[in-house]
Write an enzyme that holds these catalytic residues in place. Structure first.
Site, PDB file in Angstrom:
ATOM      1  N   SER A  93       0.816  -1.210   0.000  1.00  0.00           N
ATOM      2  CA  SER A  93       0.000   0.000   0.000  1.00  0.00           C
ATOM      3  C   SER A  93       0.850   1.261   0.000  1.00  0.00           C
ATOM      4  O   SER A  93       0.310   2.361  -0.054  1.00  0.00           O
ATOM      5  CB  SER A  93      -0.903   0.002   1.235  1.00  0.00           C
ATOM      6  N   CYS A  94       2.170   1.118   0.090  1.00  0.00           N
ATOM      7  CA  CYS A  94       2.998   2.321   0.261  1.00  0.00           C
ATOM      8  C   CYS A  94       3.910   2.622  -0.917  1.00  0.00           C
ATOM      9  O   CYS A  94       3.773   3.671  -1.558  1.00  0.00           O
ATOM     10  CB  CYS A  94       3.816   2.198   1.538  1.00  0.00           C
ATOM     11  N   LEU A  95       4.842   1.719  -1.195  1.00  0.00           N
ATOM     12  CA  LEU A  95       5.877   2.058  -2.179  1.00  0.00           C
ATOM     13  C   LEU A  95       5.307   2.463  -3.552  1.00  0.00           C
ATOM     14  O   LEU A  95       5.615   3.555  -4.043  1.00  0.00           O
ATOM     15  CB  LEU A  95       6.878   0.897  -2.319  1.00  0.00           C
ATOM     16  N   ASP A 132       3.204   5.772  -3.172  1.00  0.00           N
ATOM     17  CA  ASP A 132       3.947   6.965  -2.777  1.00  0.00           C
ATOM     18  C   ASP A 132       4.839   7.477  -3.903  1.00  0.00           C
ATOM     19  O   ASP A 132       4.927   8.690  -4.136  1.00  0.00           O
ATOM     20  CB  ASP A 132       4.782   6.686  -1.514  1.00  0.00           C
TER      21      ASP A 132
END
Ligand code: UGA
Length: 456
Positions: A283-285, A288
């Protein structure tokens, strides 16, 4: 301190429970009553190592969950906003942030004491000062700096080890609108080890640090994968050996004692992001990096390096298919098992997992797909549509397939060489994480390896 936290997702809940462990009184707020009931019953809605134990320890004592945001704000000195900021392809969606800020602001209108609102969610630089602060001022009818303060305190939690990351952070980044709000943020972290570096910065710098930190991880992964593709094409070069050689440099593997290079060397954890594989997810890399590129472009700044990082990553599932294609040039009706749905081991999170894109590609080529994951349990038919089925065990997953493709580095999959040795017609293994010893697997293809016979 008395703290309210808006949002009981992965960040909000871990933050809340861990702050209670550090001695604060915490109220987590959510609009989802089912979630609140579950949390108050001591059952976290997410799988995270150590979270259940801590939740059970603090529930009803220093920690509780509620849907009453107004009361939670009135009863606290600090409110943290930890709601989602989904990426819609062009920009991050700030609607949850805006809604939360408005409600916090409404509650602040009825407060007489100084209150600090801290943004925990990942937001692009400028969001806290240009979006959150005006909403808080308008909804409360009060003045930033005089009546209330604002902070930005990014989280650096890695899924699977989020609780220990929170309790023993490597750094604490404190962004504030002024000295007064920064002093409140510092107070929040007094119960943490005094030797942990605290970085005091302005709001936008705190926001940028979070994106820069995740972007460097994504960059090293795509760098390793670019080198991997070249190794594969050139032949006779195994990318895992190449990366071992890279990792042994002083700057990745320094000696504890600078004058003695033979003893006591330590491996920098960044080396675990400098390994070839089937790509990053979660859900991040991906989100983002894309959000930062889009934000740069919206300001007229192209970010060619990060664009390439994403492009390389999005090609990884195709690179897996190419390895499969060495044995199966056409995939129509070929029985393929995908091993691992989670975006990384020790989590049940499948968001943007490379497995999802791989399954789509396999289906598109007519393969008959079975999926397996030791932790994630899905209704494969409902989630991926026929002909995808779910195997309950690793044994079932490999029994009738012609090829099995490792996507997640689950410990369970280290059993594969033993299981394959007992089979009369073992399937081809396509190792997307280079986690198996290629010499112990009869039919093996691995990322960054030109052909099985080259793995000497
Ligand atoms: C990441 C960062 O590591 C955290 O520091 C950050 O706080 C967090 O995002 C966040 O923004 O909240 P996380 O998404 O939990 O944490 O997972 P990572 O361990 O970074 O793994 C991300 C992906 O990279 C996984 O799909 C993993 O399989 C992949 N990866 C990792 C590779 O493809 N190759 C590698 O060499 C290493």
């Amino acid at each position: 301190m008395d703290i309210s936290i808006v949002g009981t997702g992965y960040v909000g809940l871990v933050t809340g429970v861990c702050l209670a462990e550090k001695g604060h009184r915490v109220t987590c707020v959510d609009i989802d009553q089912e979630k609140i009931d579950s949390i108050n019953a001591g059952i976290p809605p997410i799988h995270e190592k150590g979270l259940t134990e801590l939740l059970k320890k603090h529930i009803g004592k220093g920690f509780c969950a509620t849907s009453d945001l107004r009361q939670a704000v009135l009863d606290s000195q600090v409110t943290m906003i930890a709601v989602g900021t989904p990426f819609d392809g062009k920009t991050i969606d700030l609607s949850y942030i805006r809604a939360a800020a408005k409600q916090v602001g409404n509650a602040l209108a009825d407060k007489t004491d100084y209150h600090v609102t801290i943004i925990k969610s990942t937001v692009v630089p400028g969001t806290t000062s240009k979006v959150v602060c005006p909403i808080l001022e308008e909804a409360s009818g009060k003045h930033l700096g005089k009546d209330f303060g604002v902070g930005m305190n990014p989280e650096f939690l890695s899924e699977g080890v989020a609780v220990s990351d929170f309790l023993s952070p490597d750094r604490i980044v404190l962004g504030g609108n002024d000295e007064r709000s920064l002093a409140v943020l510092e107070k929040l972290y007094i119960p943490f080890d005094a030797t942990i570096p605290r970085l005091r910065v302005n709001l936008s710098t705190a926001e940028m640090i979070k994106y820069a930190a995740n972007s460097v991880l994504a960059t090293t992964i795509s760098y390793a994968n670019e080198i991997s593709d070249l190794c594969e094409s050139l032949g006779g070069i195994d990318v895992t050996q190449v990366m071992q050689g890279v990792h042994l440099a002083d700057y990745f593997n320094p000696s504890v004692n600078a004058t003695d290079k033979t003893h006591g060397r330590i491996t920098a954890p960044i080396t675990s992001f400098l390994e070839a594989g089937c790509g990053f997810g979660g859900s991040c890399l991906p989100k983002d990096v894309k959000a930062l590129i889009a934000h740069g472009q919206s300001q007229g700044v192209e970010m060619p390096l990060l664009q390439a990082v994403i492009e390389i990553n999005e090609n990884r599932p195709a690179a897996m298919i190419a390895l499969l294609g060495r044995t199966f040039p056409t995939l129509t009706n070929v029985r393929v098992s995908v091993l691992g749905l989670a975006f990384k081991p020790d989590t049940d999170d499948i968001r943007l997992s490379p497995a999802l894109a791989l399954i789509d590609l396999l289906k598109g080529r007519g393969a008959v797909v079975t999926v397996h994951d030791p932790l994630v349990k899905v209704d494969a038919d409902a989630r991926f549509g026929p002909p995808v089925v779910f195997a309950d065990s690793l044994e079932d997953a490999i029994e009738n397939c012609q090829a099995a493709m490792i996507v997640t580095r689950w410990k369970d999959y280290t059993r594969l060489p033993g299981l394959l040795a007992e089979m009369t017609a073992p399937p081809l293994i396509v190792d997307g994480r280079r986690m198996l010893d290629c010499h112990r697997v009869p039919n093996y293809e691995g990322i960054g390896l030109s052909a099985a016979q080259d793995a000497s």
